[in-house]
Design a protein around this motif. Structure first.
Motif, short mmCIF file in Angstrom:
data_model
loop_
_atom_site.label_atom_id
_atom_site.label_comp_id
_atom_site.label_asym_id
_atom_site.label_seq_id
_atom_site.Cartn_x
_atom_site.Cartn_y
_atom_site.Cartn_z
N GLU A 8 -7.03 -13.49 7.87
CA GLU A 8 -8.16 -12.92 7.14
C GLU A 8 -7.68 -11.88 6.13
O GLU A 8 -8.22 -11.77 5.03
CB GLU A 8 -9.18 -12.31 8.10
CG GLU A 8 -10.43 -11.82 7.39
CD GLU A 8 -11.58 -11.48 8.31
OE1 GLU A 8 -12.30 -10.51 8.00
OE2 GLU A 8 -11.76 -12.17 9.33
N GLY A 9 -6.67 -11.10 6.52
CA GLY A 9 -6.10 -10.14 5.57
C GLY A 9 -5.48 -10.82 4.37
O GLY A 9 -5.64 -10.38 3.23
N THR B 299 -6.75 -10.56 0.37
CA THR B 299 -5.86 -10.29 -0.76
C THR B 299 -5.93 -11.40 -1.80
O THR B 299 -6.03 -11.13 -3.01
CB THR B 299 -4.40 -10.15 -0.26
OG1 THR B 299 -4.32 -9.04 0.62
CG2 THR B 299 -3.44 -9.95 -1.41
N ARG B 300 -5.90 -12.64 -1.36
CA ARG B 300 -5.98 -13.76 -2.32
C ARG B 300 -7.28 -13.71 -3.10
O ARG B 300 -7.29 -13.94 -4.33
CB ARG B 300 -5.87 -15.09 -1.57
CG ARG B 300 -4.49 -15.38 -1.00
CD ARG B 300 -4.51 -16.70 -0.22
NE ARG B 300 -3.22 -17.01 0.36
CZ ARG B 300 -2.99 -18.06 1.16
NH1 ARG B 300 -3.99 -18.89 1.47
NH2 ARG B 300 -1.77 -18.29 1.64
N GLY C 163 -2.35 -6.83 -7.95
CA GLY C 163 -1.85 -7.51 -6.76
C GLY C 163 -1.31 -6.56 -5.70
O GLY C 163 -1.49 -6.79 -4.50
N GLY C 164 -0.64 -5.48 -6.10
CA GLY C 164 -0.13 -4.53 -5.11
C GLY C 164 -1.24 -3.88 -4.33
O GLY C 164 -1.16 -3.74 -3.10
N ALA C 165 -2.30 -3.47 -5.03
CA ALA C 165 -3.46 -2.90 -4.35
C ALA C 165 -4.11 -3.94 -3.45
O ALA C 165 -4.60 -3.62 -2.35
CB ALA C 165 -4.47 -2.39 -5.38
N GLY C 166 -4.12 -5.20 -3.89
CA GLY C 166 -4.68 -6.27 -3.06
C GLY C 166 -3.92 -6.45 -1.76
O GLY C 166 -4.51 -6.65 -0.69
N VAL C 167 -2.58 -6.37 -1.82
CA VAL C 167 -1.77 -6.50 -0.61
C VAL C 167 -2.02 -5.34 0.34
O VAL C 167 -2.15 -5.52 1.56
CB VAL C 167 -0.27 -6.60 -0.96
CG1 VAL C 167 0.58 -6.58 0.30
CG2 VAL C 167 0.01 -7.87 -1.76
N GLY D 37 -2.34 -20.63 -7.08
CA GLY D 37 -3.16 -19.44 -7.23
C GLY D 37 -2.51 -18.29 -6.48
O GLY D 37 -1.30 -18.28 -6.25
N ALA D 38 -3.33 -17.32 -6.11
CA ALA D 38 -2.82 -16.14 -5.42
C ALA D 38 -2.26 -16.51 -4.05
O ALA D 38 -2.85 -17.30 -3.32
CB ALA D 38 -3.93 -15.11 -5.27
N THR D 39 -1.12 -15.92 -3.69
CA THR D 39 -0.46 -16.23 -2.42
C THR D 39 -0.79 -15.25 -1.30
O THR D 39 -0.71 -15.59 -0.13
CB THR D 39 1.07 -16.23 -2.58
OG1 THR D 39 1.49 -14.91 -2.97
CG2 THR D 39 1.50 -17.23 -3.64
N GLY D 40 -1.12 -14.01 -1.67
CA GLY D 40 -1.27 -12.97 -0.65
C GLY D 40 0.07 -12.51 -0.11
O GLY D 40 0.13 -11.92 0.97
N TRP D 41 1.15 -12.75 -0.88
CA TRP D 41 2.48 -12.35 -0.42
C TRP D 41 2.48 -10.87 -0.04
O TRP D 41 1.98 -10.02 -0.78
CB TRP D 41 3.51 -12.55 -1.54
CG TRP D 41 4.93 -12.33 -1.10
CD1 TRP D 41 5.86 -13.28 -0.82
CD2 TRP D 41 5.59 -11.07 -0.84
NE1 TRP D 41 7.05 -12.71 -0.42
CE2 TRP D 41 6.91 -11.35 -0.43
CE3 TRP D 41 5.19 -9.75 -0.93
CZ2 TRP D 41 7.82 -10.34 -0.09
CZ3 TRP D 41 6.09 -8.75 -0.60
CH2 TRP D 41 7.39 -9.05 -0.19
#
Length: 526
Positions: free
Chosen positions: A207-208, A212-213, A315-319, A506-510
């Motif tokens: 879910e996390g 992020t994605r 993206g950093g804030a998303g992670v 698309g976004a990976t959520g790495w």
């Protein structure tokens, strides 16, 4: 937010395979052993398929699919090659191969005694992600798998595909209506209750990752700084303490570098602080994320080609946000504070300029030589605030900071920089465990000298040479002596050009899995 596919675990019941409508998957621990009670025609077809050139070429984690197996109600029979002794990564890839073609059918997986059923389920959940909030028509599952489907180029380029600000506001306020039925997966295993308990933490991490994605995939006319902050405030219901610092508060704190970046935008700059207090009285781990919700480059404007992807510059804030969500959902026994600087970098009459000299919260002065080197200005103030306010055990920042790291490492590895060998090793070990690529890059005085400046204490970029390293050296100037710190440049791994093992295009959520693993292994219960 996009919800992971519904996965349930149940007792192994081979008799259910024949009459199941949807998809049936069999986990094969040996190539000559077909589990379950299959009709003779289906068993013969599966045996022939496994003996074929394609079947013999299967590697652990790969699958072979037979459409409309004779004597069965299923639409497809999927043979999952996962021999005894397969690795965690192979089990996750096997699950991902199933997750990539879920559609809306109910998938029944016979995993039997496999010890890797939990990892298979996790991979299935991660690859089953589909960001379809802005699609108005369902995708034909036969024409393109639901997971990983994209808007056609012609549609994306049309005026109708662009939301007005009013439409965006309506879309942001209203819950998204799902297209079609949600996929369901039932996994038959030897001990379903035990596996279900083990899977709860993995579901929290999934879910996390999805959170992020979603954030990275959202368009900038929806994910403004205010909308981003509101989504983080909503996580109070999970037990997180969330505080939003507005522009007046940031000005009082002296965050002039961060405020300069956003002063050309109508979207107000913010810093959001999320705290998870699950570890008693010890000092927290601080996670700091760059949250540039859209980056035009400012006055040093970027080329038009590809600029639409600059929605991912948060993206950093998303992670950080996704990691904090995962920690709260699984009730992590650790103290972690997540801080994100939310700004938009736009060209405007009020925008900051090349040649401007800014004073940071720390007090150091910075000459702006390129307004497109803005993320480090945001991070500089938030990093200093994190140290001053929380005296953290360690600080880790994440940012889509430089194109240079893509030149160095491509899209397979994030760049890791650190002033502390032990912390760097722990991050790299966590990334290896979770299968997320990361590689350590150097810091050094010779690189640091490249950002020295005639007019101020430093300039905000050292030029093209060693671009990702000089960006890290800039951040290092805002880390206190003796403070363990790592910077992770995720520019190459946040939005790669194609699908990965565990994510559609698309976004990976790495980073969510790596940071959760780091907290689990190094910070919980200590």
């Amino acid at each position: 937010m996009t919800q992971p596919v519904e996965i349930t675990f149940t007792e192994t019941a081979p008799e259910k395979l024949v009459d199941h409508k949807g998809r049936v998957a069999l986990v094969l621990t040996a190539p000559d052993k077909l589990p379950g009670r299959l009709p003779r025609a289906a068993r013969d077809a599966a045996t022939r398929a496994l003996a074929s050139k394609a079947g013999r070429a299967l590697k652990p984690g790969q699958v072979l699919e037979l459409a409309f197996p004779a004597g069965m109600a299923a639409d497809a029979l999927v043979l999952v090659h996962l021999p005894a002794g397969s690795s965690q990564a192979e089990a996750r890839r096997a699950g991902a191969a199933l997750g990539a073609k879920l559609g809306t059918a109910h998938t029944l997986v016979m995993a039997g005694p496999s010890k890797l059923a939990g990892d298979l389920a996790f991979g299935l959940a991660l690859r089953g992600y589909d960001f379809d909030a802005y699609k108005t028509k369902p995708v034909d599952p036969d024409a393109a798998p639901k997971s990983g489907a994209t808007i056609p180029e012609a549609e994306a380029a049309s005026d109708d595909a662009v939301l007005s600000d009013a439409q965006a506001a309506d879309r942001a306020d209203a819950p998204a209506e799902p297209i079609g039925d949600r996929a369901r997966v039932t996994i038959m295993v030897k001990d379903p209750e035990s596996l279900a308990r083990q899977a709860r933490d993995a579901a929290a991490v999934a879910e996390g990752v999805f959170f992020t994605r979603d954030l990275v995939n959202e368009p900038a006319n929806v994910l403004t700084t205010t909308d981003f902050a509101d989504r983080l405030l909503a996580m109070r219901e999970l037990g997180l303490e969330v505080e939003v610092l507005d522009e007046d508060e940031l000005a009082k704190l002296g965050m002039r570098a961060l405020l300069a970046v956003g002063q050309g935008s109508e979207s107000p700059s913010k810093v959001v602080v999320m705290r998870w207090n699950g570890g008693g009285d010890e000092a927290p781990l601080a996670l700091v994320g760059k949250g540039v919700v859209f980056d035009t480059g400012g006055i040093s404007i970027k080329p038009g080609a590809g600029m639409e992807e600059m929605t991912m510059d948060m993206g950093g804030a998303g992670v950080v946000a996704g990691t904090m969500r995962a920690l709260a959902l699984r009730r992590a026994k650790a103290n972690v504070v997540g801080l994100v600087g939310l700004v938009e970098n736009m060209p405007d009459g009020r925008a900051y300029r090349p040649g401007d000299i800014l004073k940071s919260m720390k007090g150091d002065t910075i000459e702006v030589v390129n307004t497109d080197a803005e993320g480090r200005l945001v991070l500089a103030d938030v990093l200093w605030y994190a140290q001053e306010t929380y005296q953290p055990r360690a600080v880790i920042d994440l940012a889509t900071l430089t194109g240079a790291v893509i030149i160095a490492l491509g899209h397979d590895n994030a760049g890791v920089f650190s002033n502390d060998d032990a912390l760097a090793d722990q991050i790299l070990a966590a990334a290896r465990t979770e299968g997320e690529g990361a590689w350590r890059l150097p810091l050094g005085k010779s690189y640091d000298s490249l950002i020295n400046c005639r007019l101020a204490d430093m300039k905000n970029t050292g030029g093209r040479a060693a671009g990702s390293i000089t960006a890290a050296q800039f951040l290092a100037r805002f880390i206190k002596d003796g403070q363990p710190w790592a910077h992770i440049d995720i520019a190459g791994v946040t939005l790669p050009p194609s699908a990965t093992d565990l994510a559609p295009k698309g976004a990976t959520g790495w980073g969510v899995m790596t940071l959760d693993r780091l907290v689990r292994d190094r910070f919980e219960g200590q």
